[in-house]
Write a protein that holds these residues in place. Structure first.
Motif, PDB file in Angstrom:
ATOM      1  N   UNK B 191       0.799  -1.230   0.000  1.00 21.46           N
ATOM      2  CA  UNK B 191       0.000   0.000   0.000  1.00 21.46           C
ATOM      3  C   UNK B 191       0.830   1.277   0.000  1.00 21.46           C
ATOM      4  N   UNK B 192       2.068   1.214   0.493  1.00 20.71           N
ATOM      5  CA  UNK B 192       2.722   2.425   0.992  1.00 20.71           C
ATOM      6  C   UNK B 192       3.310   3.386  -0.034  1.00 20.71           C
ATOM      7  N   UNK B 193       2.824   3.334  -1.268  1.00 26.66           N
ATOM      8  CA  UNK B 193       3.232   4.368  -2.225  1.00 26.66           C
ATOM      9  C   UNK B 193       1.990   5.185  -2.582  1.00 26.66           C
ATOM     10  N   UNK B 194       1.200   4.688  -3.507  1.00 24.77           N
ATOM     11  CA  UNK B 194       0.066   5.488  -3.971  1.00 24.77           C
ATOM     12  C   UNK B 194      -1.262   5.125  -3.332  1.00 24.77           C
ATOM     13  N   UNK B 195      -1.264   4.263  -2.341  1.00 24.74           N
ATOM     14  CA  UNK B 195      -2.548   3.781  -1.825  1.00 24.74           C
ATOM     15  C   UNK B 195      -2.817   4.082  -0.376  1.00 24.74           C
ATOM     16  N   UNK B 322      19.429   9.160  -2.616  1.00 26.00           N
ATOM     17  CA  UNK B 322      19.224   7.936  -3.382  1.00 26.00           C
ATOM     18  C   UNK B 322      19.395   6.698  -2.512  1.00 26.00           C
ATOM     19  N   UNK B 323      18.937   5.592  -3.025  1.00 30.51           N
ATOM     20  CA  UNK B 323      19.132   4.323  -2.329  1.00 30.51           C
ATOM     21  C   UNK B 323      20.619   3.997  -2.274  1.00 30.51           C
ATOM     22  N   UNK B 324      21.045   3.366  -1.191  1.00 35.55           N
ATOM     23  CA  UNK B 324      22.479   3.123  -0.993  1.00 35.55           C
ATOM     24  C   UNK B 324      23.120   2.317  -2.133  1.00 35.55           C
ATOM     25  N   UNK B 325      22.331   1.508  -2.846  1.00 31.80           N
ATOM     26  CA  UNK B 325      22.916   0.680  -3.905  1.00 31.80           C
ATOM     27  C   UNK B 325      23.124   1.460  -5.202  1.00 31.80           C
ATOM     28  N   UNK B 326      22.595   2.689  -5.270  1.00 35.57           N
ATOM     29  CA  UNK B 326      22.750   3.503  -6.471  1.00 35.57           C
ATOM     30  C   UNK B 326      23.476   4.804  -6.134  1.00 35.57           C
ATOM     31  N   UNK B 327      23.230   5.327  -4.956  1.00 31.74           N
ATOM     32  CA  UNK B 327      23.829   6.588  -4.541  1.00 31.74           C
ATOM     33  C   UNK B 327      23.101   7.773  -5.149  1.00 31.74           C
ATOM     34  N   UNK B 328      23.677   8.947  -5.066  1.00 28.30           N
ATOM     35  CA  UNK B 328      23.103  10.133  -5.673  1.00 28.30           C
ATOM     36  C   UNK B 328      21.771  10.521  -5.071  1.00 28.30           C
ATOM     37  N   UNK B 329      20.832  10.894  -5.962  1.00 27.52           N
ATOM     38  CA  UNK B 329      19.556  11.433  -5.503  1.00 27.52           C
ATOM     39  C   UNK B 329      18.394  10.706  -6.146  1.00 27.52           C
ATOM     40  N   UNK B 330      17.295  10.745  -5.451  1.00 25.07           N
ATOM     41  CA  UNK B 330      16.073  10.134  -5.983  1.00 25.07           C
ATOM     42  C   UNK B 330      14.905  11.023  -5.587  1.00 25.07           C
ATOM     43  N   UNK B 331      14.254  11.567  -6.577  1.00 20.93           N
ATOM     44  CA  UNK B 331      13.048  12.360  -6.315  1.00 20.93           C
ATOM     45  C   UNK B 331      11.843  11.474  -6.571  1.00 20.93           C
ATOM     46  N   UNK B 332      11.233  11.002  -5.503  1.00 19.57           N
ATOM     47  CA  UNK B 332      10.048  10.163  -5.673  1.00 19.57           C
ATOM     48  C   UNK B 332       8.824  11.065  -5.712  1.00 19.57           C
ATOM     49  N   UNK B 333       8.052  10.896  -6.762  1.00 19.98           N
ATOM     50  CA  UNK B 333       6.941  11.819  -7.031  1.00 19.98           C
ATOM     51  C   UNK B 333       5.639  11.036  -7.137  1.00 19.98           C
ATOM     52  N   UNK B 334       5.244  10.465  -6.020  1.00 16.73           N
ATOM     53  CA  UNK B 334       4.034   9.649  -6.035  1.00 16.73           C
ATOM     54  C   UNK B 334       2.807  10.540  -6.206  1.00 16.73           C
ATOM     55  N   UNK B 335       1.656   9.891  -6.395  1.00 10.98           N
ATOM     56  CA  UNK B 335       0.425  10.611  -6.741  1.00 10.98           C
ATOM     57  C   UNK B 335       0.176  11.872  -5.913  1.00 10.98           C
ATOM     58  N   UNK B 336       0.403  11.769  -4.608  1.00 13.25           N
ATOM     59  CA  UNK B 336      -0.011  12.870  -3.732  1.00 13.25           C
ATOM     60  C   UNK B 336       0.989  14.018  -3.701  1.00 13.25           C
ATOM     61  N   UNK B 337       2.142  13.829  -4.307  1.00 13.82           N
ATOM     62  CA  UNK B 337       3.126  14.918  -4.298  1.00 13.82           C
ATOM     63  C   UNK B 337       2.667  16.011  -5.258  1.00 13.82           C
ATOM     64  N   UNK B 338       2.515  17.244  -4.770  1.00 14.29           N
ATOM     65  CA  UNK B 338       2.057  18.308  -5.668  1.00 14.29           C
ATOM     66  C   UNK B 338       3.163  18.767  -6.627  1.00 14.29           C
ATOM     67  N   UNK B 339       2.729  19.256  -7.776  1.00 14.90           N
ATOM     68  CA  UNK B 339       3.666  19.821  -8.763  1.00 14.90           C
ATOM     69  C   UNK B 339       4.548  20.887  -8.122  1.00 14.90           C
TER      70      UNK B 339
END
Lengths: 356, 356
Positions: B191-195, B322-339
């Motif tokens: 459930x824990x992303x868009x639901x 970012x996740x430790x296996x990739x490094x860097x940055x990760x912008x997660x933009x799930x449904x509820x994240x506003x523009x």
């Protein structure tokens, strides 16, 4: 509106201050501006919650520094019926058959090895706890259910099992009374009675009983893996663990398990006295096996049911109907239920008698 | 305090109005005087919640009256790695290996039968989605992962599989875009992303693919039993299902999946344009496989990391690492994240460029 007297058998009442803090944290966790529902389970805020919840669980059972680990898993006791067998059943295990949940545990374990039902009260619809049995030699473990919500029975003593690990489903009476918990090799409990909201499952396991079966254990069922990953092999049920932590903190502030046991004893003595005194009612179980958590009783004259139901409902009582397999009534009096709620119920029972 | 711009990869942001309603219901569910946490899962109030959540899930996937059932289970996608194999793998299944979660799914399934890895991008640290493969004959099912949170890749098309049921882990992009969901035999999603909050797992299954394996399926893993018991074989994760229902209702009020897809496309186009334009940053994945949910990128000069981190943190941005296996940055933009949150991040990236 005044809160109902909630005798629900589970999910059940939790302390009001826990509801209030949880409600606030759904909007804003400790001033972070973030909801407890939207934080990463890898965030320091939640890692602290998980550690605190696990550590409080061990503390309340007096099992710190005794070789035990506390884990949070998912799926409730029903998943543990399967998980315990996956992890611990190599050849043969013994089960005490004291009710529906015990019987379901037996059913799931049968796929993993031989099951010996060491004693059972099935023939009398589980209205007592079997006694005077001994644990056979050569079992991988012996499984029992400490409290039987449906029937309202509770084990007051546990079998001696020096050689055989004792596994106990304490879903419905964990943290309600003081026991020597170090007698158990593994204790599990769905959160939704005395600990927190449905969705989290507490497992307390003595590490040295693990690692003895030859089969491959799936990751999500592997106690050793969950120990290694500190209950975060995958995303845990964040909110349920958080509210469990709040409830365990409330228990600490209120004197812990032994203080709680006194309160539970007072509540159960009050209701059972009335059941025995009031000629309209009869208890369902043998007196010596009566549960402090769930008092089950019936009307001697079933035709009075609708009049009694009307009375307790108008007294703002919730959740008093018995389980369909037993009928009658069930007053579930978990830790957070105040004595006052039992007093209101007893008053209703007395008043009901007078109106006839 | 202003709410942070929450780019957390999951658990993640949900709509504020969902938080507000959930918070209120933790104190008092719809004027009942009872908390959503203390009501029986057999109460009519909760049975309605469960039915509504299941029915909305089917509706948003346009799968009503097409032979599908929606179930709520526990344990997240990791438990489904196991559950799908228990229910569906008799001899041999095919898996697409597109990342850590796909790889974990393969690991769990291997205990149940032969696994053929039909295609994999493992050799290049999963920075693309394999294409130009065909599904072999004679598989019990073909398994894929629609979106890979860690790497930021997303499947834009799915293999043709007229004969072979297609099983898809949609944990991180369900309800984010319109697809022909009737091409899938089974879809599952934590459930824990868009639901909703962690602790509930949605399974949408075409009934006619079930009942074909010869092994005994444990009750808690048995899709047919969960269908029969309407997701209430045992106590479900009440609160997580309730909040999932609230989120699915919010989705309905806001135009459903196709309207949401437009918003998600706008957000992801904005961030990827900036990643491509700004010489300080580089995208992690092949452009054609870029995820609308998780944009992964790195700094070309790692020594600038602490300065960039300071900037986005001071802009009230949360969860960008970012996740430790990739490094860097990760912008997660799930449904509820506003523009607006993505705009703030892009402004920070532009501003960062100017300061150098």
């Amino acid at each position: 509106m005044e809160r109902p007297h909630n005798f629900s058998a589970g999910p059940c009442i939790l302390p009001l201050e826990v509801f209030e803090k949880a409600s606030q944290s759904v909007i804003d966790l400790d001033g972070s501006g973030l909801s407890i529902l939207e934080i990463s389970h890898r965030s320091s805020a939640f890692v602290e919650v998980m550690e605190k919840a696990r550590s409080l669980a061990l503390e309340h059972l007096n099992l710190q520094n005794k070789g035990y680990k506390a884990l949070f898993m998912q799926g409730g006791a029903s998943m543990q019926f399967l998980t315990t067998a996956y992890n611990l059943l190599e050849k043969k295990a013994g089960y005490l058959d004291t009710g529906t949940w015990a019987s379901n545990a037996i059913k799931e374990a049968k796929n993993f090895g031989e099951i010996e039902i060491v004693a059972s009260s099935k023939e009398s619809n589980y209205n007592f706890i079997p006694k005077n049995y001994s644990i056979p030699q050569g079992l991988d473990y012996m499984h029992c259910t400490s409290n039987n919500t449906i029937y309202g029975t509770q084990m007051k003593s546990f079998p001696d099992s020096d050689e055989t690990p004792l596994i106990c489903d304490m879903s419905s009476d964990i943290f309600s009374r003081d026991l020597d918990f170090s007698r158990f090799g593994l204790i599990y409990a769905g959160a939704q009675k005395n600990m927190g909201p449905a969705g989290a499952t507490l497992v307390v396991v003595k590490e040295d009983i693990l690692g003895k079966v030859s089969r491959t254990i799936p990751s999500m069922m592997d106690y050793k893996l969950f120990i290694k990953k500190e209950s975060m092999f995958n995303t845990p049920p964040v909110f349920s663990v958080y509210v469990s932590m709040l409830t365990l903190e409330w228990l600490s502030r209120n004197g812990g398990v032994s203080a709680q046991e006194k309160k539970n004893r007072a509540k159960s003595e009050l209701i059972y006295s009335e059941i025995d005194r009031n000629s309209l009612f009869e208890g369902f179980t043998g007196k010596e096996d009566r549960s402090m958590m769930n008092a089950t009783f019936t009307l001697n004259d079933e035709s009075l049911a609708s009049r009694f139901d009307e009375l307790w409902k108008s007294a703002n009582i919730n959740g008093l109907h018995g389980h369909r397999s037993v009928g009658g009534y069930r007053a579930s009096m978990y830790n957070a239920l105040p004595l006052e709620s039992v007093e209101v119920l007893v008053d209703v029972m007395k008043h009901f008698e007078k109106t006839l």
